[in-house]
Design a protein around this motif. Structure first.
Motif, PDB file in Angstrom:
ATOM      1  N   UNK A  73       0.904  52.938  39.035  1.00  0.00           N
ATOM      2  CA  UNK A  73       1.853  53.915  38.495  1.00  0.00           C
ATOM      3  C   UNK A  73       1.220  55.299  38.492  1.00  0.00           C
ATOM      4  N   UNK A  74      -0.053  55.392  38.098  1.00  0.00           N
ATOM      5  CA  UNK A  74      -0.745  56.680  38.078  1.00  0.00           C
ATOM      6  C   UNK A  74      -0.873  57.255  39.483  1.00  0.00           C
ATOM      7  N   UNK A  75      -1.194  56.404  40.466  1.00  0.00           N
ATOM      8  CA  UNK A  75      -1.309  56.853  41.854  1.00  0.00           C
ATOM      9  C   UNK A  75       0.010  57.454  42.330  1.00  0.00           C
ATOM     10  N   UNK A  76       1.130  56.884  41.861  1.00  0.00           N
ATOM     11  CA  UNK A  76       2.453  57.376  42.271  1.00  0.00           C
ATOM     12  C   UNK A  76       2.930  58.565  41.447  1.00  0.00           C
ATOM     13  N   UNK A  77       2.085  59.057  40.567  1.00  0.00           N
ATOM     14  CA  UNK A  77       2.434  60.250  39.790  1.00  0.00           C
ATOM     15  C   UNK A  77       3.094  59.989  38.461  1.00  0.00           C
ATOM     16  N   UNK A  78       3.162  58.729  38.043  1.00  0.00           N
ATOM     17  CA  UNK A  78       3.773  58.418  36.760  1.00  0.00           C
ATOM     18  C   UNK A  78       2.824  58.691  35.601  1.00  0.00           C
ATOM     19  N   UNK A  79       3.356  59.167  34.505  1.00  0.00           N
ATOM     20  CA  UNK A  79       2.555  59.514  33.338  1.00  0.00           C
ATOM     21  C   UNK A  79       2.870  58.536  32.206  1.00  0.00           C
ATOM     22  N   UNK A  80       2.027  57.527  32.038  1.00  0.00           N
ATOM     23  CA  UNK A  80       2.274  56.516  31.015  1.00  0.00           C
ATOM     24  C   UNK A  80       1.991  57.020  29.606  1.00  0.00           C
ATOM     25  N   UNK A  81       1.367  58.181  29.467  1.00  0.00           N
ATOM     26  CA  UNK A  81       1.125  58.729  28.131  1.00  0.00           C
ATOM     27  C   UNK A  81       2.422  59.154  27.454  1.00  0.00           C
ATOM     28  N   UNK A  82       3.527  59.247  28.216  1.00  0.00           N
ATOM     29  CA  UNK A  82       4.817  59.649  27.649  1.00  0.00           C
ATOM     30  C   UNK A  82       5.499  58.515  26.913  1.00  0.00           C
ATOM     31  N   UNK A  83       5.031  57.289  27.086  1.00  0.00           N
ATOM     32  CA  UNK A  83       5.674  56.150  26.441  1.00  0.00           C
ATOM     33  C   UNK A  83       4.620  55.313  25.722  1.00  0.00           C
ATOM     34  N   UNK A  84       5.074  54.488  24.795  1.00  0.00           N
ATOM     35  CA  UNK A  84       4.199  53.528  24.134  1.00  0.00           C
ATOM     36  C   UNK A  84       4.431  52.173  24.784  1.00  0.00           C
ATOM     37  N   UNK A  85       3.540  51.808  25.689  1.00  0.00           N
ATOM     38  CA  UNK A  85       3.718  50.598  26.485  1.00  0.00           C
ATOM     39  C   UNK A  85       3.082  49.405  25.783  1.00  0.00           C
ATOM     40  N   UNK A  86       3.891  48.388  25.515  1.00  0.00           N
ATOM     41  CA  UNK A  86       3.391  47.136  24.947  1.00  0.00           C
ATOM     42  C   UNK A  86       2.949  46.245  26.106  1.00  0.00           C
ATOM     43  N   UNK A  87       1.647  46.105  26.256  1.00  0.00           N
ATOM     44  CA  UNK A  87       1.126  45.306  27.365  1.00  0.00           C
ATOM     45  C   UNK A  87      -0.225  44.719  26.954  1.00  0.00           C
ATOM     46  N   UNK A  88      -0.336  43.416  26.901  1.00  0.00           N
ATOM     47  CA  UNK A  88       0.674  42.411  27.234  1.00  0.00           C
ATOM     48  C   UNK A  88       1.870  42.451  26.267  1.00  0.00           C
ATOM     49  N   UNK A  89       3.000  42.113  26.791  1.00  0.00           N
ATOM     50  CA  UNK A  89       4.241  42.143  26.026  1.00  0.00           C
ATOM     51  C   UNK A  89       4.270  41.022  24.991  1.00  0.00           C
ATOM     52  N   UNK A  90       4.910  41.281  23.853  1.00  0.00           N
ATOM     53  CA  UNK A  90       5.149  40.244  22.860  1.00  0.00           C
ATOM     54  C   UNK A  90       4.053  40.109  21.820  1.00  0.00           C
ATOM     55  N   UNK A  91       4.395  39.435  20.732  1.00  0.00           N
ATOM     56  CA  UNK A  91       3.429  39.151  19.670  1.00  0.00           C
ATOM     57  C   UNK A  91       2.567  37.944  20.066  1.00  0.00           C
ATOM     58  N   UNK A  92       1.305  37.945  19.673  1.00  0.00           N
ATOM     59  CA  UNK A  92       0.398  36.838  20.060  1.00  0.00           C
ATOM     60  C   UNK A  92       0.599  35.614  19.181  1.00  0.00           C
ATOM     61  N   UNK A  93       1.712  34.911  19.390  1.00  0.00           N
ATOM     62  CA  UNK A  93       2.029  33.762  18.547  1.00  0.00           C
ATOM     63  C   UNK A  93       1.724  32.442  19.245  1.00  0.00           C
ATOM     64  N   UNK A  94       1.212  32.514  20.471  1.00  0.00           N
ATOM     65  CA  UNK A  94       0.879  31.305  21.202  1.00  0.00           C
ATOM     66  C   UNK A  94       2.051  30.785  22.014  1.00  0.00           C
TER      67      UNK A  94
END
Length: 289
Positions: free
Chosen positions: A226-247
């Motif tokens: 995404x960074x190579x393609x010019x995207x700025x991830x600092x503009x969003x709060x990205x949950x990664x890995x997605x989801x709560x760690x509930x197993x």
């Protein structure tokens, strides 16, 4: 002036709510003396102060429209407000009109359900859609594969859109004003990268959640691309890995962990908004004391 047809106002309200995500429905609930509008007349007001229906026109309707738009702008709650058709008023809101009557208007603030955008119609996307429908989310499913866009795979009422493998379509624009929750759960890092890039290009103003499924190694690959393609991830709060760690690692278990995280974020944001509104109201009371 013709009496507004209730079904037309309500139909337009439904369309506007789908597009804007919130609106105010204003209805005269009490009237005394000479008034331009009658009990039951309705006016629907969008966040940009455009409207449908009428309450009788004139300064009175203009005041109601402005009050409704202000509520939508500052997050205020619904209320019944009194308007006097006089140049001055001891209580309530004077309209500057000289009819001599009074009207009470219910300014009802309506919010659409949050919209969950699922990028990827595979097993996790299908399970997430089913769970989210039970939790009251509206659904938008995007996939480039025809076999994973079949309506029978998803709950009734889900919108299903076609994208190409690079997600070049501006598929989010009709929903840009909605409260958006986005789950990127597509089949590979390339389509994940494309979906995340499309989201960054759209820059929806009410993005409440965005999560990316995958291993930490895959997530770092997506971030890097995404960074190579010019995207700025600092503009969003990205949950990664997605989801709560509930197993659990089945599609259903992953879907539940994702939905749990979304619900937590959704209600935390609502609680924060209510606290801000209450604080602002206290400040207004102190200033006018």
């Amino acid at each position: 002036m013709a009496v507004p047809r209730i079904e037309e106002v309500l139909s337009e309200a439904e369309r506007s709510l789908t597009s804007w995500g919130r609106l105010a429905l204003c209805q005269i609930v009490r009237a005394e003396g000479s008034t331009p509008g009658k009990i039951g007349w309705k006016l629907m007001v969008r966040p940009d102060a455009t409207s449908a229906g009428n309450l009788g026109g004139g300064a009175f309707e203009g005041l109601v429209r402005a009050d409704a738009a202000a509520k939508l702008a500052d997050g205020s709650q619904s209320e019944i407000k009194r308007y006097y058709f006089t140049e001055k008023a001891v209580r309530g809101e004077p309209t500057g009109m000289v009819c001599g009557g009074m009207a009470e208007v219910f300014l009802e603030v309506l919010h659409a359900a949050p919209l969950l955008v699922v990028c990827g119609g595979g097993p996790v996307g299908q399970a997430l859609a089913r769970a989210a429908a039970l939790a009251g989310f509206d659904l938008l499913i995007a996939d480039d594969r025809e076999d994973f866009r079949r309506p029978e795979l998803f709950p009734d009422g889900a919108e299903i859109v076609t994208v190409d493998r690079e997600y070049t379509e501006d598929f989010l624009s009709p929903y840009a004003r909605r409260d958006l929750f986005v789950a990127i759960v597509s089949r590979c890092w390339e389509t994940d990268t494309a979906a995340l890039g499309a989201l960054l290009r759209a820059a929806p103003p009410h993005l409440r959640y965005v999560g990316l499924m995958g291993s930490r190694r895959k997530i770092e690959r997506v971030r890097s691309e995404v960074a190579v393609r010019g995207g700025d991830l600092s503009r969003i709060s990205l949950r990664a890995p997605i989801g709560l760690p509930i197993g659990g690692d089945s599609p259903g278990e992953i879907a539940i962990s994702i939905l749990a995280e979304m619900i937590r974020d959704r209600h935390q944001a609502t609680d924060d908004s209510l606290r801000r509104a209450e604080a602002e109201n206290r400040e207004r009371v102190v200033r006018h004391a």
